[in-house]
Design an enzyme around this catalytic site. Structure first.
Site, PDB file in Angstrom:
ATOM      1  N   ASN A  34      34.215  -3.192 -42.637  1.00  0.00           N
ATOM      2  CA  ASN A  34      35.460  -3.005 -43.388  1.00  0.00           C
ATOM      3  C   ASN A  34      36.341  -4.251 -43.321  1.00  0.00           C
ATOM      4  OD1 ASN A  34      34.516  -0.430 -43.756  1.00  0.00           O
ATOM      5  ND2 ASN A  34      35.857   0.506 -42.233  1.00  0.00           N
TER       6      ASN A  34
ATOM      7  N   GLN B 177      27.305  -1.741 -33.149  1.00  0.00           N
ATOM      8  CA  GLN B 177      27.528  -3.173 -33.122  1.00  0.00           C
ATOM      9  C   GLN B 177      27.089  -3.720 -31.761  1.00  0.00           C
ATOM     10  OE1 GLN B 177      31.532  -4.234 -34.402  1.00  0.00           O
ATOM     11  NE2 GLN B 177      31.415  -2.922 -36.196  1.00  0.00           N
TER      12      GLN B 177
ATOM     13  N   GLU C   6      23.800  -1.649 -41.175  1.00  0.00           N
ATOM     14  CA  GLU C   6      24.626  -0.999 -40.143  1.00  0.00           C
ATOM     15  C   GLU C   6      23.932   0.303 -39.778  1.00  0.00           C
ATOM     16  OE1 GLU C   6      28.878  -0.473 -40.650  1.00  0.00           O
ATOM     17  OE2 GLU C   6      29.044  -2.341 -41.776  1.00  0.00           O
TER      18      GLU C   6
ATOM     19  N   TYR D 260      25.029   6.111 -39.919  1.00  0.00           N
ATOM     20  CA  TYR D 260      25.487   6.425 -38.557  1.00  0.00           C
ATOM     21  C   TYR D 260      25.163   7.890 -38.293  1.00  0.00           C
ATOM     22  CZ  TYR D 260      28.143   2.071 -38.567  1.00  0.00           C
ATOM     23  OH  TYR D 260      28.496   0.751 -38.601  1.00  0.00           O
TER      24      TYR D 260
ATOM     25  N   GLU E  51      31.699  -7.446 -35.668  1.00  0.00           N
ATOM     26  CA  GLU E  51      32.838  -7.340 -36.582  1.00  0.00           C
ATOM     27  C   GLU E  51      34.140  -7.639 -35.845  1.00  0.00           C
ATOM     28  OE1 GLU E  51      33.141  -3.513 -38.538  1.00  0.00           O
ATOM     29  OE2 GLU E  51      34.836  -4.184 -39.757  1.00  0.00           O
TER      30      GLU E  51
ATOM     31  N   ASN F 147      31.290  -4.877 -48.698  1.00  0.00           N
ATOM     32  CA  ASN F 147      30.888  -3.881 -47.714  1.00  0.00           C
ATOM     33  C   ASN F 147      31.334  -2.496 -48.166  1.00  0.00           C
ATOM     34  OD1 ASN F 147      30.151  -3.118 -44.785  1.00  0.00           O
ATOM     35  ND2 ASN F 147      32.250  -2.344 -44.947  1.00  0.00           N
ATOM     36  N   GLU F 148      30.438  -1.546 -48.176  1.00  0.00           N
ATOM     37  CA  GLU F 148      30.756  -0.126 -48.459  1.00  0.00           C
ATOM     38  C   GLU F 148      31.794   0.028 -49.573  1.00  0.00           C
ATOM     39  OE1 GLU F 148      31.683   1.784 -44.696  1.00  0.00           O
ATOM     40  OE2 GLU F 148      29.637   1.533 -43.987  1.00  0.00           O
TER      41      GLU F 148
HETATM   42  O1  AHR Z   1      30.876  -0.338 -37.705  1.00  0.00           O
HETATM   43  C1  AHR Z   1      32.155   0.180 -37.916  1.00  0.00           C
HETATM   44  C2  AHR Z   1      32.465   0.403 -39.400  1.00  0.00           C
HETATM   45  O2  AHR Z   1      31.628   1.403 -39.905  1.00  0.00           O
HETATM   46  C3  AHR Z   1      32.231  -0.769 -40.318  1.00  0.00           C
HETATM   47  O3  AHR Z   1      33.319  -1.605 -40.374  1.00  0.00           O
HETATM   48  C4  AHR Z   1      32.033  -0.104 -41.646  1.00  0.00           C
HETATM   49  O4  AHR Z   1      31.244  -0.864 -42.505  1.00  0.00           O
HETATM   50  C5  AHR Z   1      31.408   1.230 -41.279  1.00  0.00           C
HETATM   51  O5  AHR Z   1      31.970   2.270 -41.990  1.00  0.00           O
END
Ligand code: AHR
Length: 482
Positions: A72, A332, A286, A239, A26, A172-173
């Site tokens: 994001n 990432q 992700e 996450y 990203e 995205n999200e």
């Molecule tokens: O990976 C960092 C951020 O985490 C990404 O931009 C977003 O999609 C997620 O919330």
């Protein structure tokens, strides 16, 4: 600790889509600028502006898919800013992260980099403050053979042949208030997804679409009910907070596996209920551990063996979920929550998580086999469930002559004496590669980049059974030739 495993070589769960070992990069912190891209003028060795040590390290991972440009970031990104002569590209305010975006790395750079690392590109269009028309223009720029405006622009910028980008994310999200142009509910996102997918497919009907999903059943139901005929994959992001005891972190992949199965199950029920014919699977696009110190703007963290054990657990889960979740993208690849730490002074460190991806990337068969494991358990107080100390998954090559055993020993202190028996396979020899370090907190840093390495040992085959000792807190791949 003794444990016994069983592999049935004739019971194939499904084909493994190696895109499940994919990556995500990203425009954030030093992931793209400083990590993937340094520019041709940089003193850091580079190939046409791509940072060379990182490029080589990623080639070794051999990722089958890479997702870009966010995250994001994608919800405020206008792709047209990132094509054409670099010196003419505008420097924009990146609203997602409050940063300055120089636009030196854009579509052609990303697609060239994907070509160099051998990955399929996965582009996320701006469904935040962008329009369906803008997204369709991007598909035209990348894929059209015709003589229309954006296809001609691509040719004018030196790229005669269409790139044929197959995989496209719509947004995205979009469920989150932090997202530029977020949607209030699943119904609004469904409507937006339909509009984008509709225009994008008018340019190239062969593309595959990843739509925004999450773990909220209501959101996903609305997405499938209203937009289910418009997308091929529903995205899920997970996450895990890193500030938990080792034994809890090591247990989490089981919970992730359950959560992904639940989302998939709900999607299939919704398809049935609303008569959606299109097949829909999940893109786990992700995922990672996220430590409290990894904050904006750089999102730096240095993960260790404990995180490698977590990573091996997730990759095993994704193998078992091969029919449900063919795409996974680790968040990432460089410098942001990173697999690879690429410093400004030119030094680089490869985390134990990187070593696990390398092990799996180089040593995985095409078919996932049914396995069973008989092992001691411990209790996870967070998940309120028993957790097997040893996790086993197995893959076989197409010709059935090689079986790879992917084995995680979660035990913090004790090695595991593993015995594997097989049905319809006679092992002749076996070798084991593993990542364990000495302690769960061992890490590779810029000052000490080789503290944790991939190590090797032989397995012993006796009377058709395979014996290997797995070190404590280890991720192992055992290659077995029959
Ligand atoms: O990976 C960092 C951020 O985490 C990404 O931009 C977003 O999609 C997620 O919330």
């Amino acid at each position: 600790m003794e444990c016994k495993g069983f592999v049935d070589a004739s019971a194939v769960i499904g084909r493994l889509d190696k895109r499940c070992y994919g990556q995500f990069i990203e425009h954030l912190g030093r992931c793209i600028y400083g990590g993937i891209w340094v520019g041709e003028e940089s003193e850091i060795p580079n190939h046409k502006g791509f940072r060379l040590d990182v490029l080589e390290a990623i080639k070794e991972l051999n990722p089958k898919v890479v997702r870009w440009p966010g995250g994001n970031f994608s919800s405020g990104y206008h792709w047209i800013d990132g094509v054409g002569p670099r010196e003419e590209r505008p420097r924009r305010y990146d609203m997602a992260w409050g940063a300055e975006e120089p636009n030196a790395f854009g579509t052609d750079e990303f697609l060239e980099w994907c070509r160099l690392v051998g990955a399929e590109p996965f582009i996320v269009v701006n469904a935040g403050n962008g329009t369906p028309e803008e997204a369709a223009g991007w598909v035209e720029y990348c894929n059209s053979k015709g003589g229309t405006y954006y296809a001609s622009l691509r040719r004018r910028y030196g790229h005669a042949d269409p790139y044929g980008v197959r995989l496209w994310g719509v947004g995205n999200e979009l469920y989150g208030r932090w997202q530029i142009g977020f949607c209030l509910d699943g119904a609004e996102c469904a409507r937006r997804t339909m509009e984008f997918a509709n225009e994008m497919r008018k340019v190239d009907p062969s593309i595959e679409i990843v739509a925004v999903g999450c773990e909220d059943p209501e959101w996903n139901l609305e997405m499938v009910k209203k937009a289910g005929e418009y997308f091929d994959y529903l995205s899920v992001h997970i996450y895990i907070g890193g500030d938990k005891p080792y034994r809890e972190l090591a247990a989490v992949p089981l919970n992730i596996e359950e959560r992904l199965r639940n989302v998939y199950g709900l999607v299939q029920s919704a398809r049935q209920r609303y008569g959606v014919k299109r097949e829909i699977r999940l893109a786990f696009d992700e995922w990672n551990v996220w430590y409290p110190e990894a904050k904006a703007p750089l999102h730096k963290q240095v993960t260790g063996v404990r995180d490698a054990v977590f990573t091996g657990g997730v990759l095993n889960a994704l193998q078992r979920l091969c029919r449900e979740v063919p795409i996974g993208c680790f968040a990432q690849t460089v410098n942001v929550l990173p697999l690879i730490i690429a410093a400004e002074d030119g030094r680089m460190a490869l985390t134990p998580q990187y070593l696990v991806f390398k092990l799996y990337g180089e040593n995985t068969g095409d078919q996932v086999l049914k396995t069973a494991i008989d092992t001691d358990h411990y209790r996870s107080s967070e998940l309120m469930r028993p957790v097997p100390y040893v996790d086993l998954s197995a893959t076989a090559t197409e010709d059935g002559r090689t079986i790879y055993l992917h084995v995680v020993n979660r035990h913090e202190k004790e090695p595991a004496e593993l015995e594997i028996s097989f049905r319809n396979f006679t092992p002749k020899e076996a070798s084991c590669m593993y990542v364990a370090g000495e302690k769960v907190d061992d890490r590779n840093t810029l000052g000490e980049p080789d503290r944790v390495k991939i190590e090797r040992k032989d397995g012993v085959v006796e009377s058709g059974r395979l014996h290997v000792d797995l070190p404590a807190h280890s991720v192992n791949v055992i290659k077995t030739l029959g």
